[in-house]
Write a protein that holds these residues in place. Structure first.
Motif, PDB file in Angstrom:
ATOM      1  N   ALA A 142       0.829  -1.211   0.000  1.00 26.71           N
ATOM      2  CA  ALA A 142       0.000   0.000   0.000  1.00 26.71           C
ATOM      3  C   ALA A 142       0.861   1.258   0.000  1.00 26.71           C
ATOM      4  CB  ALA A 142      -0.926  -0.002   1.204  1.00 26.71           C
ATOM      5  N   ALA A 143       1.968   1.243   0.731  1.00 21.56           N
ATOM      6  CA  ALA A 143       2.871   2.397   0.763  1.00 21.56           C
ATOM      7  C   ALA A 143       3.483   2.647  -0.611  1.00 21.56           C
ATOM      8  CB  ALA A 143       3.972   2.179   1.795  1.00 21.56           C
ATOM      9  N   ALA A 144       3.661   1.584  -1.399  1.00 19.20           N
ATOM     10  CA  ALA A 144       4.228   1.710  -2.739  1.00 19.20           C
ATOM     11  C   ALA A 144       3.167   2.111  -3.771  1.00 19.20           C
ATOM     12  CB  ALA A 144       4.883   0.406  -3.151  1.00 19.20           C
ATOM     13  N   GLY A 145       1.933   2.289  -3.316  1.00 16.00           N
ATOM     14  CA  GLY A 145       0.876   2.705  -4.221  1.00 16.00           C
ATOM     15  C   GLY A 145       0.241   1.559  -4.976  1.00 16.00           C
ATOM     16  N   SER A 146       0.356   0.351  -4.454  1.00 15.20           N
ATOM     17  CA  SER A 146      -0.180  -0.826  -5.115  1.00 15.20           C
ATOM     18  C   SER A 146      -1.323  -1.409  -4.290  1.00 15.20           C
ATOM     19  CB  SER A 146       0.925  -1.871  -5.269  1.00 15.20           C
ATOM     20  OG  SER A 146       0.409  -3.083  -5.738  1.00 15.20           O
ATOM     21  N   LYS A 147      -2.284  -2.018  -4.961  1.00 16.50           N
ATOM     22  CA  LYS A 147      -3.360  -2.696  -4.238  1.00 16.50           C
ATOM     23  C   LYS A 147      -2.924  -4.083  -3.790  1.00 16.50           C
ATOM     24  CE  LYS A 147      -7.072  -0.285  -6.565  1.00 16.50           C
ATOM     25  NZ  LYS A 147      -8.240  -0.375  -7.433  1.00 16.50           N
ATOM     26  N   ARG A 148      -1.852  -4.577  -4.386  1.00 19.32           N
ATOM     27  CA  ARG A 148      -1.361  -5.922  -4.065  1.00 19.32           C
ATOM     28  C   ARG A 148      -0.265  -5.834  -3.006  1.00 19.32           C
ATOM     29  NH1 ARG A 148      -2.764 -10.279  -7.156  1.00 19.32           N
ATOM     30  NH2 ARG A 148      -0.923 -11.223  -6.264  1.00 19.32           N
ATOM     31  N   PRO A 149      -0.212  -6.818  -2.117  1.00 22.73           N
ATOM     32  CA  PRO A 149       0.891  -6.851  -1.149  1.00 22.73           C
ATOM     33  C   PRO A 149       2.207  -7.188  -1.838  1.00 22.73           C
ATOM     34  CG  PRO A 149      -0.643  -8.681  -0.786  1.00 22.73           C
ATOM     35  CD  PRO A 149      -1.183  -7.873  -1.910  1.00 22.73           C
ATOM     36  N   THR A 150       3.292  -6.727  -1.278  1.00 25.08           N
ATOM     37  CA  THR A 150       4.615  -7.049  -1.821  1.00 25.08           C
ATOM     38  C   THR A 150       5.553  -7.381  -0.672  1.00 25.08           C
ATOM     39  OG1 THR A 150       6.378  -6.297  -3.284  1.00 25.08           O
ATOM     40  CG2 THR A 150       5.416  -4.640  -1.852  1.00 25.08           C
ATOM     41  N   CYS A 151       6.506  -8.274  -0.926  1.00 19.00           N
ATOM     42  CA  CYS A 151       7.368  -8.716   0.171  1.00 19.00           C
ATOM     43  C   CYS A 151       8.724  -8.014   0.189  1.00 19.00           C
ATOM     44  CB  CYS A 151       7.528 -10.229   0.166  1.00 19.00           C
ATOM     45  SG  CYS A 151       8.150 -10.896  -1.346  1.00 19.00           S
ATOM     46  N   VAL A 152       9.150  -7.388  -0.910  1.00 17.95           N
ATOM     47  CA  VAL A 152      10.443  -6.701  -0.937  1.00 17.95           C
ATOM     48  C   VAL A 152      10.326  -5.429  -1.763  1.00 17.95           C
ATOM     49  CG1 VAL A 152      12.901  -6.902  -1.478  1.00 17.95           C
ATOM     50  CG2 VAL A 152      11.627  -8.940  -0.930  1.00 17.95           C
ATOM     51  N   ILE A 153      10.914  -4.358  -1.238  1.00 23.48           N
ATOM     52  CA  ILE A 153      10.998  -3.090  -1.973  1.00 23.48           C
ATOM     53  C   ILE A 153      12.384  -2.512  -1.749  1.00 23.48           C
ATOM     54  CG2 ILE A 153      10.264  -0.663  -1.893  1.00 23.48           C
ATOM     55  CD1 ILE A 153       7.443  -1.544  -1.747  1.00 23.48           C
ATOM     56  N   MET A 154      12.967  -1.963  -2.803  1.00 22.79           N
ATOM     57  CA  MET A 154      14.220  -1.226  -2.665  1.00 22.79           C
ATOM     58  C   MET A 154      13.932   0.249  -2.954  1.00 22.79           C
ATOM     59  SD  MET A 154      17.822  -1.428  -4.725  1.00 22.79           S
ATOM     60  CE  MET A 154      18.640  -2.698  -3.828  1.00 22.79           C
ATOM     61  N   ILE A 155      14.317   1.115  -2.015  1.00 16.93           N
ATOM     62  CA  ILE A 155      14.149   2.559  -2.186  1.00 16.93           C
ATOM     63  C   ILE A 155      15.458   3.125  -2.716  1.00 16.93           C
ATOM     64  CG2 ILE A 155      13.466   4.716  -1.080  1.00 16.93           C
ATOM     65  CD1 ILE A 155      12.538   2.968   1.328  1.00 16.93           C
ATOM     66  N   LYS A 156      15.392   3.772  -3.880  1.00 16.77           N
ATOM     67  CA  LYS A 156      16.587   4.384  -4.449  1.00 16.77           C
ATOM     68  C   LYS A 156      16.657   5.844  -4.015  1.00 16.77           C
ATOM     69  CE  LYS A 156      15.849   3.742  -8.777  1.00 16.77           C
ATOM     70  NZ  LYS A 156      15.998   3.592 -10.215  1.00 16.77           N
ATOM     71  N   PRO A 157      17.859   6.393  -3.831  1.00 14.74           N
ATOM     72  CA  PRO A 157      17.977   7.804  -3.436  1.00 14.74           C
ATOM     73  C   PRO A 157      17.578   8.739  -4.579  1.00 14.74           C
ATOM     74  CG  PRO A 157      20.148   6.820  -3.755  1.00 14.74           C
ATOM     75  CD  PRO A 157      19.157   5.726  -3.905  1.00 14.74           C
ATOM     76  N   HIS A 158      17.039   9.909  -4.208  1.00 20.64           N
ATOM     77  CA  HIS A 158      16.618  10.915  -5.183  1.00 20.64           C
ATOM     78  C   HIS A 158      16.629  12.266  -4.484  1.00 20.64           C
ATOM     79  CE1 HIS A 158      13.860  13.013  -8.003  1.00 20.64           C
ATOM     80  NE2 HIS A 158      14.411  12.198  -8.885  1.00 20.64           N
ATOM     81  N   GLU A 159      16.972  13.342  -5.197  1.00 15.35           N
ATOM     82  CA  GLU A 159      17.118  14.648  -4.562  1.00 15.35           C
ATOM     83  C   GLU A 159      15.807  15.219  -4.026  1.00 15.35           C
ATOM     84  OE1 GLU A 159      16.762  15.219  -9.003  1.00 15.35           O
ATOM     85  OE2 GLU A 159      18.231  14.174  -7.777  1.00 15.35           O
ATOM     86  N   GLU A 160      14.665  14.783  -4.539  1.00 15.48           N
ATOM     87  CA  GLU A 160      13.374  15.322  -4.106  1.00 15.48           C
ATOM     88  C   GLU A 160      13.031  14.931  -2.661  1.00 15.48           C
ATOM     89  OE1 GLU A 160      11.195  17.383  -5.687  1.00 15.48           O
ATOM     90  OE2 GLU A 160      12.669  17.589  -7.299  1.00 15.48           O
TER      91      GLU A 160
END
Length: 150
Positions: free
Chosen positions: A113-131
């Motif tokens: 849900a935090a990733a904006g998906s209706k489906r559950p996910t077990c792994v996410i990688m957050i990449k750095p960005h200046e924003e």
């Protein structure tokens, strides 16, 4: 009685967590170490939401594994309630080999849900960005300070 439960379930599906942090801890895998605290979990979800707006996340085991192998840097966030654990138990080892910080959060549905998906996910990688660099740096520092399992 059953009718009273259905509206609550419908309301829960609209973005509010269905279980509290404390209740989610009951469903954790034995390998879910280092586990993010409640405060850090909220910060990670906030950072994931910002990263998803800028398309700076990698979602799912195959995609995260591919980009870890390619040498991409970021924070890896794993869901602690994924079953069976064989699906993603190799990801923390890959992260440790490449000095990529990682942490577990209690719920795969909240992670999706935090990733904006209706489906559950077990792994996410957050990449750095200046924003969202400030939020990312806070999360990076706190995840890096978590004790690694033996």
């Amino acid at each position: 009685m059953a009718r009273d439960k259905q509206p609550e379930a419908a309301a829960d599906g609209e973005g509010t967590p269905e279980r509290s942090y404390r209740e989610q801890l009951d469903y954790l895998n034995p390998i879910a170490q280092p586990l993010a605290s409640r405060k850090l979990t909220r910060k990670l979800y906030k950072c994931i939401r910002k990263a998803a707006k800028h398309k700076q996340i990698r979602r799912g085991v195959k995609e995260v594994q591919k980009f870890i192998n390619k040498g991409e840097k970021g924070i890896t966030v794993l869901a602690g309630d994924t079953q069976p654990i064989d699906v993603y138990c190799h990801i923390p080892i890959m992260c440790e080999d490449r000095s990529i910080p990682y942490a577990y959060v209690p719920s795969k549905s909240d992670l999706g849900a935090a990733a904006g998906s209706k489906r559950p996910t077990c792994v996410i990688m957050i990449k750095p960005h200046e924003e969202y660099q400030e939020t990312y740096d806070e999360c990076l520092e706190e995840v890096g300070a978590l004790p690694l399992p033996l």
